[in-house]
Design an enzyme around this catalytic site. Structure first.
Site, short mmCIF file in Angstrom:
data_model
loop_
_atom_site.label_atom_id
_atom_site.label_comp_id
_atom_site.label_asym_id
_atom_site.label_seq_id
_atom_site.Cartn_x
_atom_site.Cartn_y
_atom_site.Cartn_z
N TYR A 167 -15.38 -11.87 -15.47
CA TYR A 167 -15.29 -10.91 -14.35
C TYR A 167 -14.15 -9.92 -14.59
O TYR A 167 -14.30 -8.71 -14.38
CB TYR A 167 -15.07 -11.72 -13.07
CG TYR A 167 -14.97 -10.94 -11.78
CD1 TYR A 167 -16.11 -10.46 -11.13
CD2 TYR A 167 -13.73 -10.73 -11.17
CE1 TYR A 167 -16.01 -9.78 -9.93
CE2 TYR A 167 -13.63 -10.06 -9.97
CZ TYR A 167 -14.76 -9.59 -9.34
OH TYR A 167 -14.66 -8.92 -8.14
N LYS A 171 -14.55 -5.97 -14.86
CA LYS A 171 -13.98 -5.09 -13.84
C LYS A 171 -13.00 -4.08 -14.44
O LYS A 171 -12.83 -2.99 -13.91
CB LYS A 171 -13.30 -5.92 -12.74
CG LYS A 171 -14.31 -6.61 -11.79
CD LYS A 171 -15.20 -5.61 -11.06
CE LYS A 171 -15.88 -6.21 -9.85
NZ LYS A 171 -16.87 -5.30 -9.23
#
Ligand SMILES: NC(=O)c1ccc[n+]([C@@H]2O[C@H](COP(=O)([O-])OP(=O)(O)OC[C@H]3O[C@@H](n4cnc5c(N)ncnc54)[C@H](O)[C@@H]3O)[C@@H](O)[C@H]2O)c1
Length: 276
Positions: A167, A171
């Site tokens: 993640y 991101k």
């Protein structure tokens, strides 16, 4: 009374619940016509119905942002319904956490698919409706409308986060995409910014033990943060609390409005001061 987004059309992915739903409602309240979309058709339809019941215009167009056909389909539907696109918010996402040494290739790929590949494809699919329309307006000497793209990032990307190698990588990748689009499409008056959230109260940050799951591409993924890791997080935040979905939506509106007309390539941190 004038509103911040009068005469604007916005597409907000993942707007069936959480931050996206709050943004869809806020944008509608501020005068925008909103295309609501989510993996889950039920919540997508429900948010669009709520917006319509409040007297604003909305279209529900559910679907999976990682489906390669989806970007062209939704943007075409948006233009058929409302005539144009001013604002694209790449918000759809989820977490699929585990420590790096246990993380599978599927976990890794899923995060890059939803947080990088899908926004890239959606922006590329917006070329005729945003870039090319703006270019034609410029060549015809017409004043440019507010046009912008907002990519939803995370402090996990900016600072790293335990259990989120996949993640966090995705991101931060979104920040690179944001800056590149700002540089390529700035020539046509199109702004591109990221909004990075810290700790906002949605199912992604509620206790994992509550059993929330996302069902995506045939797999069930547990959402939330284990209770033992949630304890005491307020002390890391100068404002001493997590934010609400509505406060998150406020940060997105800030970047979407024409008050941000000279802000591009920026990553706005909406964190209550966490990480300063
Ligand atoms: N909650 C936080 O503290 C926080 C912090 C940083 C970043 N974010 C980001 O904010 C965004 C919104 O998250 P949220 O906290 O509102 O979570 P949420 O789970 O409440 O809402 C996210 C929505 O995205 C949808 N979605 C997920 N994958 C999808 C897909 N493949 N296709 C279409 N829709 C899909 C989900 O169905 C859900 O309705 C996400 O990108 C998330 O990573 C959240």
């Amino acid at each position: 009374m004038a509103h911040l987004l009068d005469n604007q059309v916005a597409v907000i992915t993942g707007s069936g619940r959480g931050i996206g739903a709050a943004a869809a409602k806020l944008f509608a309240q501020e005068g925008a016509k909103v295309v609501v979309t989510d993996l889950d058709a039920g919540v997508s339809d429900q948010v669009a119905e709520e917006i319509k019941a409040s007297g604003s215009e909305a279209l529900s167009f559910p679907g999976d942002v990682t489906d390669p056909e989806f970007p062209d389909q939704i943007l075409k539907a948006a233009v058929e319904a409302f005539g144009k696109i001013n604002i694209l918010v790449n918000n759809a996402g989820y977490t699929w956490d585990s420590m790096l040494h246990k993380m599978t290739d599927d976990q890794w790929r899923a995060m890059l698919d939803v947080h990088n590949t899908a926004p890239f494809r959606l922006i590329r699919a917006a070329t005729p409706y945003m870039r090319d329309v703006a270019k034609a307006d410029m060549e015809a000497g017409k004043p440019l409308e507010n046009r912008c793209i907002i990519n939803i990032s995370s402090t996990s990307g900016l600072h790293g986060n335990i259990g989120q190698a996949n993640y966090a990588t995705a991101k931060l990748g979104l920040v690179g995409l944001t800056k590149t689009v700002a540089k390529e499409w700035g020539a046509f008056g199109i702004r591109c910014n990221a909004v990075a959230f810290g700790y906002m109260d949605t199912r992604l940050t509620r206790p994992k033990e509550s059993g929330e799951k996302i069902s995506v591409q045939g797999k069930e993924v547990d959402l939330g943060i284990p209770e033992k890791l949630r304890g005491g997080f307020e002390h890391l935040i100068p404002l001493r609390r997590g934010g609400t979905a509505e406060e998150a939506a406020g940060g997105i509106l800030l970047m979407a409005s024409s008050y941000a007309s000279y802000i591009s390539g920026h990553t706005l941190e909406v964190t209550g001061g966490m990480g300063i």
